[in-house]
Design a protein around this motif. Sequence first.
Motif, PDB file in Angstrom:
ATOM      1  N   UNK A   1       0.840  -1.198   0.000  1.00  0.00           N
ATOM      2  CA  UNK A   1       0.000   0.000   0.000  1.00  0.00           C
ATOM      3  C   UNK A   1       0.881   1.256   0.000  1.00  0.00           C
ATOM      4  N   UNK A   2       1.988   1.220   0.726  1.00  0.00           N
ATOM      5  CA  UNK A   2       2.921   2.351   0.716  1.00  0.00           C
ATOM      6  C   UNK A   2       3.533   2.519  -0.681  1.00  0.00           C
ATOM      7  N   UNK A   3       3.731   1.404  -1.361  1.00  0.00           N
ATOM      8  CA  UNK A   3       4.172   1.432  -2.761  1.00  0.00           C
ATOM      9  C   UNK A   3       3.160   2.209  -3.612  1.00  0.00           C
ATOM     10  N   UNK A   4       1.854   1.933  -3.404  1.00  0.00           N
ATOM     11  CA  UNK A   4       0.808   2.638  -4.146  1.00  0.00           C
ATOM     12  C   UNK A   4       0.792   4.125  -3.801  1.00  0.00           C
ATOM     13  N   UNK A   5       1.061   4.456  -2.536  1.00  0.00           N
ATOM     14  CA  UNK A   5       1.124   5.871  -2.136  1.00  0.00           C
ATOM     15  C   UNK A   5       2.203   6.599  -2.932  1.00  0.00           C
ATOM     16  N   UNK A   6       3.370   5.965  -3.021  1.00  0.00           N
ATOM     17  CA  UNK A   6       4.476   6.578  -3.764  1.00  0.00           C
ATOM     18  C   UNK A   6       4.134   6.693  -5.248  1.00  0.00           C
ATOM     19  N   UNK A   7       3.463   5.685  -5.777  1.00  0.00           N
ATOM     20  CA  UNK A   7       3.053   5.699  -7.182  1.00  0.00           C
ATOM     21  C   UNK A   7       2.072   6.847  -7.448  1.00  0.00           C
ATOM     22  N   UNK A   8       1.137   7.047  -6.521  1.00  0.00           N
ATOM     23  CA  UNK A   8       0.160   8.132  -6.619  1.00  0.00           C
ATOM     24  C   UNK A   8       0.853   9.492  -6.672  1.00  0.00           C
ATOM     25  N   UNK A   9       1.805   9.717  -5.775  1.00  0.00           N
ATOM     26  CA  UNK A   9       2.513  11.014  -5.737  1.00  0.00           C
ATOM     27  C   UNK A   9       3.427  11.184  -6.956  1.00  0.00           C
ATOM     28  N   UNK A  10       4.016  10.079  -7.419  1.00  0.00           N
ATOM     29  CA  UNK A  10       4.879  10.138  -8.604  1.00  0.00           C
ATOM     30  C   UNK A  10       4.083  10.606  -9.812  1.00  0.00           C
ATOM     31  N   UNK A  11       2.898  10.031 -10.022  1.00  0.00           N
ATOM     32  CA  UNK A  11       2.063  10.437 -11.155  1.00  0.00           C
ATOM     33  C   UNK A  11       1.559  11.868 -10.981  1.00  0.00           C
ATOM     34  N   UNK A  12       1.150  12.217  -9.765  1.00  0.00           N
ATOM     35  CA  UNK A  12       0.570  13.539  -9.519  1.00  0.00           C
ATOM     36  C   UNK A  12       1.572  14.662  -9.771  1.00  0.00           C
ATOM     37  N   UNK A  13       2.844  14.432  -9.473  1.00  0.00           N
ATOM     38  CA  UNK A  13       3.851  15.503  -9.587  1.00  0.00           C
ATOM     39  C   UNK A  13       4.655  15.404 -10.880  1.00  0.00           C
ATOM     40  N   UNK A  14       5.025  14.192 -11.254  1.00  0.00           N
ATOM     41  CA  UNK A  14       5.867  14.032 -12.446  1.00  0.00           C
ATOM     42  C   UNK A  14       5.065  13.947 -13.749  1.00  0.00           C
ATOM     43  N   UNK A  15       3.810  13.491 -13.658  1.00  0.00           N
ATOM     44  CA  UNK A  15       2.961  13.393 -14.851  1.00  0.00           C
ATOM     45  C   UNK A  15       1.555  13.906 -14.532  1.00  0.00           C
ATOM     46  N   UNK A  16       1.430  15.166 -14.131  1.00  0.00           N
ATOM     47  CA  UNK A  16       0.131  15.696 -13.681  1.00  0.00           C
ATOM     48  C   UNK A  16      -0.954  15.667 -14.754  1.00  0.00           C
ATOM     49  N   UNK A  17      -0.589  15.859 -16.025  1.00  0.00           N
ATOM     50  CA  UNK A  17      -1.590  15.885 -17.088  1.00  0.00           C
ATOM     51  C   UNK A  17      -2.147  14.496 -17.387  1.00  0.00           C
ATOM     52  N   UNK A  18      -1.387  13.465 -17.024  1.00  0.00           N
ATOM     53  CA  UNK A  18      -1.822  12.096 -17.293  1.00  0.00           C
ATOM     54  C   UNK A  18      -2.360  11.411 -16.033  1.00  0.00           C
ATOM     55  N   UNK A  19      -2.338  12.119 -14.920  1.00  0.00           N
ATOM     56  CA  UNK A  19      -2.729  11.531 -13.624  1.00  0.00           C
ATOM     57  C   UNK A  19      -4.136  10.937 -13.679  1.00  0.00           C
ATOM     58  N   UNK A  20      -5.104  11.733 -14.143  1.00  0.00           N
ATOM     59  CA  UNK A  20      -6.501  11.272 -14.178  1.00  0.00           C
ATOM     60  C   UNK A  20      -6.688  10.117 -15.160  1.00  0.00           C
ATOM     61  N   UNK A  21      -5.853  10.070 -16.195  1.00  0.00           N
ATOM     62  CA  UNK A  21      -5.952   8.996 -17.185  1.00  0.00           C
ATOM     63  C   UNK A  21      -5.380   7.692 -16.651  1.00  0.00           C
ATOM     64  N   UNK A  22      -4.197   7.788 -16.017  1.00  0.00           N
ATOM     65  CA  UNK A  22      -3.519   6.589 -15.526  1.00  0.00           C
ATOM     66  C   UNK A  22      -4.140   6.027 -14.247  1.00  0.00           C
ATOM     67  N   UNK A  23      -4.608   6.910 -13.365  1.00  0.00           N
ATOM     68  CA  UNK A  23      -5.082   6.457 -12.064  1.00  0.00           C
ATOM     69  C   UNK A  23      -6.594   6.662 -11.931  1.00  0.00           C
TER      70      UNK A  23
ATOM     71  N   UNK B   1     -11.200   2.593 -11.391  1.00  0.00           N
ATOM     72  CA  UNK B   1     -11.134   1.154 -11.684  1.00  0.00           C
ATOM     73  C   UNK B   1      -9.687   0.660 -11.614  1.00  0.00           C
ATOM     74  N   UNK B   2      -8.760   1.481 -12.112  1.00  0.00           N
ATOM     75  CA  UNK B   2      -7.341   1.109 -12.076  1.00  0.00           C
ATOM     76  C   UNK B   2      -6.850   1.003 -10.642  1.00  0.00           C
ATOM     77  N   UNK B   3      -7.239   1.973  -9.825  1.00  0.00           N
ATOM     78  CA  UNK B   3      -6.814   1.974  -8.427  1.00  0.00           C
ATOM     79  C   UNK B   3      -7.417   0.781  -7.682  1.00  0.00           C
ATOM     80  N   UNK B   4      -8.670   0.450  -7.984  1.00  0.00           N
ATOM     81  CA  UNK B   4      -9.304  -0.717  -7.360  1.00  0.00           C
ATOM     82  C   UNK B   4      -8.536  -1.986  -7.709  1.00  0.00           C
TER      83      UNK B   4
END
Length: 324
Positions: free
Chosen positions: A115-137, A140-143
């Motif tokens: 779960x901590x791995x998922x937390x880091x993945x969430x922040x990585x997408x939000x900051x490093x790929x903000x325009x793709x965040x809603x598409x990637x995460x 359904x994907x998070x579930x």
Amino acid sequence: MSEMNTSRVSEFILTGFPGLHPEYYGLASAVLFLVYFVTVLANITVFYLFATNRCLHKPMYYIILNLSACDLLFSTATLPKIISRYWFQAGTISFTGCFVQMFFVHYLGSVNSFILFLMAFDRYLAICHPLRYATYLKQTTLFFLSLSAWIIAIIVPVILVIRAYPLPFCGPNKISHCFCDHVGITGLACTDRTPYSFAAFVGAMITLLVPLSFIVFSYSAILIDVSKIAGFKNRIKSLSTCSTHLIIISLYYLPRCFVYLTSYVGIVFSTDVRIVIIMLYSLGPPMVNPLIYCLRAKDIRQYIKEILKIKWSKVKIHLTTKTF
């Protein structure tokens, strides 16, 4: 000796803190009960806040909900038994019950790491790929990712239990710990535990170091991206969105890394000190994590303020009505 199940042990005894004087048993049980009560209340509060506010139905808070569920289950799997050991002097646990507890201890610890791995993945997408965040995460994907974390984490604990359960236990049955774990159980087997301890070590490294490696990578990438942002205040603002995750990740990994490193360099703690350290890093985070969410997560903090404001308004109206 054959490693078939020739066990003459029908139950194990959890010693808890071996050096604790009996006159402090009542205090120990009270402290442990308070820790469990606060943990249950705090994590149930997280579920309540999530269920009553749709603004919290975001990827980050779904991950927090998974972590909260894991923390609640881990405390429930471990604390009631050791509380009864000091409260009612009931320190025995059945042979099978000990293995069941061992499974949940290692399973929920693995889930926590993923779960901590998922937390880091969430922040990585939000900051490093903000325009793709809603598409990637997407939801359904998070579930799917969350469900995968709960399923994959089963593998290593099941292997540990399957390998340890048939071992011959024909001697001491006292486990110097507050709960059953692989080291405590296999150390009592009437056979060489080296093959089993190596398998447990490999399993621990997989469930701890693989997620930790990605966490280090993701936050390194985040720091590189943030360093490119113009303005010191803007950089701090971007990093502040990671503060909650970093605190929680540090509480989980730093004490464990400290214990592994000290044992590697040959530093040996007394049994009581070792158990205290393990209990602190195992049961401390489930109790304080919800407090960290509420203080650091802006949406949760704002929602709590709104609830308190409404409650206070109702109290003032009630007092005014009574006065007149």
